[in-house]
Design a protein around this motif. Structure first.
Motif, PDB file in Angstrom:
ATOM      1  N   HIS A  49     -11.920   6.975   1.215  1.00  0.00           N
ATOM      2  CA  HIS A  49     -10.840   5.995   1.042  1.00  0.00           C
ATOM      3  C   HIS A  49      -9.598   6.573   1.694  1.00  0.00           C
ATOM      4  O   HIS A  49      -9.098   7.614   1.257  1.00  0.00           O
ATOM      5  CB  HIS A  49     -10.626   5.752  -0.457  1.00  0.00           C
TER       6      HIS A  49
ATOM      7  N   GLU B 117     -12.046  -2.584  -1.203  1.00  0.00           N
ATOM      8  CA  GLU B 117     -11.620  -1.361  -0.534  1.00  0.00           C
ATOM      9  C   GLU B 117     -12.149  -1.240   0.882  1.00  0.00           C
ATOM     10  O   GLU B 117     -11.554  -0.599   1.734  1.00  0.00           O
ATOM     11  CB  GLU B 117     -12.050  -0.150  -1.346  1.00  0.00           C
TER      12      GLU B 117
ATOM     13  N   HIS C 145      -5.671   5.912   3.725  1.00  0.00           N
ATOM     14  CA  HIS C 145      -4.532   5.097   4.137  1.00  0.00           C
ATOM     15  C   HIS C 145      -3.962   5.702   5.415  1.00  0.00           C
ATOM     16  O   HIS C 145      -4.198   6.871   5.724  1.00  0.00           O
ATOM     17  CB  HIS C 145      -3.474   5.040   3.040  1.00  0.00           C
TER      18      HIS C 145
ATOM     19  N   HIS D  91      -3.755   0.415   4.127  1.00  0.00           N
ATOM     20  CA  HIS D  91      -5.116   0.797   3.726  1.00  0.00           C
ATOM     21  C   HIS D  91      -6.042   0.637   4.930  1.00  0.00           C
ATOM     22  O   HIS D  91      -6.080  -0.432   5.553  1.00  0.00           O
ATOM     23  CB  HIS D  91      -5.532  -0.110   2.565  1.00  0.00           C
TER      24      HIS D  91
ATOM     25  N   GLU E 118       0.850  -1.197   0.000  1.00  0.00           N
ATOM     26  CA  GLU E 118       0.000   0.000   0.000  1.00  0.00           C
ATOM     27  C   GLU E 118       0.882   1.241   0.000  1.00  0.00           C
ATOM     28  O   GLU E 118       1.922   1.279   0.659  1.00  0.00           O
ATOM     29  CB  GLU E 118      -0.887   0.023   1.246  1.00  0.00           C
TER      30      GLU E 118
HETATM   31 ZN   LIG Z   1      -6.504   1.812  -0.351  1.00  0.00          ZN
END
Ligand SMILES: [Zn+2]
Length: 264
Positions: free
Chosen positions: A194, A253, A196, A207, A65
């Motif tokens: 979304h 996700e 991280h 993630h 990631e």
């Molecule tokens: Zn991601």
């Protein structure tokens, strides 16, 4: 962008005003291409960093990631280690913007990702533009993942996720970075939130699957432009991207179909 010198450029300006280039969400490739297993690099991180200093993505062969924070690119690997990556590193999918927050908010205690997402959406002036989001603070609990480097022929991302490594930390300082995108961006980027994670000591990250906010500052940067570099490579040009991959995206996700959330 050198790697995409002959590439196709789609620039979408959402208003007729002269656009501030710094308010553009810039990305290489699309989330549906990633879901389809197109993991070969289409740009170097150095190319993409010209367009922003905060963001996320992954690396050649889906090798972990990516976190982009203050212009530095970090790789969270499957085995739980963290690397600062050199400019020549390749990426098959990466999204960035120049982070200049339009508002900075003190978040209340929020017990999970869904609660944070709902709280954040309550502070967005519109659901029809994209936002970069940066959260600095203390997390009571955070669950995040990384994925193993893949080998050809590349499997779709949903199969990669079945072998993801899931990690959990309690009472940790760090930063979350990423984007909130409107529904109509689905397939090109990830609709909704979304994020991280990168720990304050820069030792772990990945993630975000879930997070509990204890004491955090949330910066929100409105973007009114969207610049998508589509990869002019056979794997992309010949892929069948016509299908709606929404459910695979949700699983990939948001961890909706985790076979095993045991910590590695
Ligand atoms: Zn991601």
């Amino acid at each position: 962008m050198r790697a995409l010198g002959t590439g196709m450029l789609i620039a979408v300006a959402f208003c007729a005003q002269a656009q501030d280039k710094r308010d553009v969400l810039y990305q290489v490739s699309t989330i549906d291409a990633l879901l389809s297993g197109i993991y070969d690099s289409v740009a170097t991180v150095d190319d993409v960093l010209d367009q922003g200093d905060i963001g996320l993505g992954t690396f050649d062969a889906a090798d972990g990631e990516m976190m982009v924070l203050d212009g530095v690119v970090y790789q969270a690997t499957f085995d739980g280690s963290m690397n600062v990556m050199p400019p020549s590193t390749g990426t098959p999918f990466m999204a960035v913007t120049h982070f200049v927050p339009d508002r900075v908010l003190d978040a209340p205690e929020l017990e999970n990702f869904a609660a944070f997402s709902a709280w954040l959406e309550g502070h967005l002036p519109s659901r029809n533009i994209a936002y970069a989001v940066r959260v600095d603070g203390h997390f009571a609990n955070i669950t995040y993942r990384s994925v193993p480097r893949q080998h050809k022929p590349y499997p779709p991302l949903i199969d990669v996720i079945r072998n993801q490594a899931v990690f959990e930390r309690k009472e940790v300082e760090g930063t979350l970075m990423g984007f909130w995108c409107p529904t109509f961006m689905n397939g090109v980027n990830v609709a909704g939130l979304h994020l991280h994670f990168l720990s304050a000591d820069r030792s772990v990250g990945g993630h975000v699957l879930n997070v509990s906010l204890k004491d955090a500052k949330v910066g929100i940067d409105d973007t009114n432009g969207w610049d998508v570099q589509l990869p002019m490579v056979p794997a992309y040009l010949n892929a069948d991207l016509g299908a709606d991959q929404g459910s695979d995206l949700k699983n990939a996700e948001q961890g909706g179909a985790l076979p095993d959330a045991s910590a590695h």
